[in-house]
Design a protein around this motif. Structure first.
Motif, PDB file in Angstrom:
ATOM      1  N   ARG A  75      88.326 -26.954  34.766  1.00 30.34           N
ATOM      2  CA  ARG A  75      87.253 -27.823  34.280  1.00 30.34           C
ATOM      3  C   ARG A  75      86.635 -28.608  35.428  1.00 30.34           C
ATOM      4  O   ARG A  75      85.413 -28.735  35.538  1.00 30.34           O
ATOM      5  N   ASP A  76      87.493 -29.120  36.308  1.00 32.51           N
ATOM      6  CA  ASP A  76      87.010 -29.905  37.453  1.00 32.51           C
ATOM      7  C   ASP A  76      86.139 -29.069  38.383  1.00 32.51           C
ATOM      8  O   ASP A  76      85.216 -29.581  39.019  1.00 32.51           O
ATOM      9  N   LEU A  77      86.435 -27.763  38.478  1.00 29.11           N
ATOM     10  CA  LEU A  77      85.653 -26.881  39.343  1.00 29.11           C
ATOM     11  C   LEU A  77      84.377 -26.367  38.669  1.00 29.11           C
ATOM     12  O   LEU A  77      83.608 -25.611  39.269  1.00 29.11           O
ATOM     13  N   ASN A  78      84.190 -26.768  37.403  1.00 25.89           N
ATOM     14  CA  ASN A  78      83.003 -26.356  36.639  1.00 25.89           C
ATOM     15  C   ASN A  78      82.848 -24.844  36.571  1.00 25.89           C
ATOM     16  O   ASN A  78      81.742 -24.301  36.728  1.00 25.89           O
ATOM     17  N   ILE A  79      83.958 -24.150  36.357  1.00 24.92           N
ATOM     18  CA  ILE A  79      83.904 -22.696  36.219  1.00 24.92           C
ATOM     19  C   ILE A  79      83.246 -22.350  34.889  1.00 24.92           C
ATOM     20  O   ILE A  79      83.689 -22.784  33.827  1.00 24.92           O
ATOM     21  N   ASP A  80      82.179 -21.590  34.949  1.00 28.22           N
ATOM     22  CA  ASP A  80      81.393 -21.254  33.768  1.00 28.22           C
ATOM     23  C   ASP A  80      81.926 -19.969  33.129  1.00 28.22           C
ATOM     24  O   ASP A  80      81.490 -18.869  33.456  1.00 28.22           O
ATOM     25  N   PHE A  81      82.871 -20.133  32.190  1.00 29.52           N
ATOM     26  CA  PHE A  81      83.421 -18.953  31.527  1.00 29.52           C
ATOM     27  C   PHE A  81      82.467 -18.399  30.471  1.00 29.52           C
ATOM     28  O   PHE A  81      82.650 -17.285  29.996  1.00 29.52           O
ATOM     29  N   ASP A  82      81.460 -19.192  30.112  1.00 24.77           N
ATOM     30  CA  ASP A  82      80.462 -18.692  29.174  1.00 24.77           C
ATOM     31  C   ASP A  82      79.713 -17.506  29.780  1.00 24.77           C
ATOM     32  O   ASP A  82      79.277 -16.594  29.077  1.00 24.77           O
TER      33      ASP A  82
END
Length: 302
Positions: free
Chosen positions: A245-252
């Motif tokens: 979450r902190d790395l803003n990984i866009d799993f969408d």
């Protein structure tokens, strides 16, 4: 005379068929000038004989059709903050695919890759930012399989595709969490992969803003999949996904690939009989068995 000719023709046809079947068939693939040739990354501690064996396992028959590199402990230190003295055996061949193709992971030597499954590789690679590729993994000796991940990262690096180092390190941590959880009693590799995939799908849908929301997602999926973990293991999962979450990984962005991964895991679990109904049947069998055994001995002494 005609009968003799027919017989001769049948013998010749049969002979031709046998000869044709006896010759090894090698698929010829044209070079993709847009995406480049496949990259072969070999474990640095393989002997020359083992390298030859791995090339065969990974279907590399023409040395000119691939770019070949070696991975060492120094690569592990560079890409995932690993041990620079690590011994590397597991190897990989990477073929980049067109956008929208998704990830396909093939473990060519499942008996020798002892800890990491194809689904675990896929999950970790999506975390690292690797998409749209076919990856074949092999080792001539029994290994955990972790060094192949380093090799895949190196393959992208030499092709000029820059992957985020923090994401690569996190993906390696995820792989470690997955293999650790799969060693717990009652947890199969398939169940662990399903858990990680479902949490990522929830993160893509809910976009949690706080660690508490991540913790709620983790707990919901543990409940949905009937997985019981110690507080330490549960916290390990929460910490892992909070880092994502902190790395803003866009799993969408890779939601379709996560859906495909879920289906693959469920299909494999069904094939292995790892569904909940199977284990209920096992439990019921032993319950009935021991009850019958108890009744038998009671009958002997009454």
């Amino acid at each position: 005379m005609i009968k003799t000719m027919k017989t001769t023709m049948m013998i010749l046809l049969a002979f031709a068929l046998i000869v044709g079947l006896s010759k090894p068939a090698y698929a010829t693939t044209s070079i993709n000038e847009k995406l480049g040739v496949p990259i072969l990354v070999l474990g640095g501690n393989l002997s020359d004989a083992q390298k030859k064996e791995v090339r065969e396992l990974l279907h590399v028959n023409d040395d000119q059709a691939v770019e070949e590199y070696t991975i060492t402990g120094e690569d592990a230190a560079k890409y995932i903050n690993g041990n620079p003295e690590a011994r590397m055996f597991s190897s990989a061949k990477i073929v980049r695919e067109e956008e929208g193709t998704g990830l396909t992971i093939n473990i060519e030597t499942p008996d020798n890759i002892t800890e990491v499954t194809s689904e675990m590789y896929a999950n970790a690679l999506l975390t690292a930012g690797v998409e749209n590729a076919t990856v074949d993994v092999a080792s001539p000796v029994k290994v955990s399989g972790h060094s192949a991940l380093t090799g895949i990262y190196k393959a992208y690096d030499v092709q000029g595709v820059e992957l985020d180092k923090e994401r690569m390190e996190l993906a390696n941590e995820e792989l470690g969490v997955a293999t650790d959880l799969a060693k717990k009693d009652g947890l199969s590799q398939e169940k662990v992969s399903e858990l990680l995939t479902e949490i990522k799908k929830d993160i893509a849908e809910q976009n949690p803003a706080t660690k508490e929301e991540v913790e709620q997602i983790v707990q919901e999926q543990l409940s949905n999949l009937n997985i019981s973990l110690s507080e330490a293991d549960r916290q390990m999962l929460v910490d892992l996904f909070n880092k994502m979450r902190d790395l803003n990984i866009d799993f969408d962005k890779v939601k379709n690939q996560l859906e495909d991964l879920t289906n693959t895991i469920k299909d494999k679990a069904d094939e292995l009989g790892l569904d909940e109904g199977f284990w209920n049947k096992v439990a019921n069998f032993f319950s009935e068995f021991f009850q019958a055994l108890s009744n038998f001995f009671k009958g002997l002494f009454n």
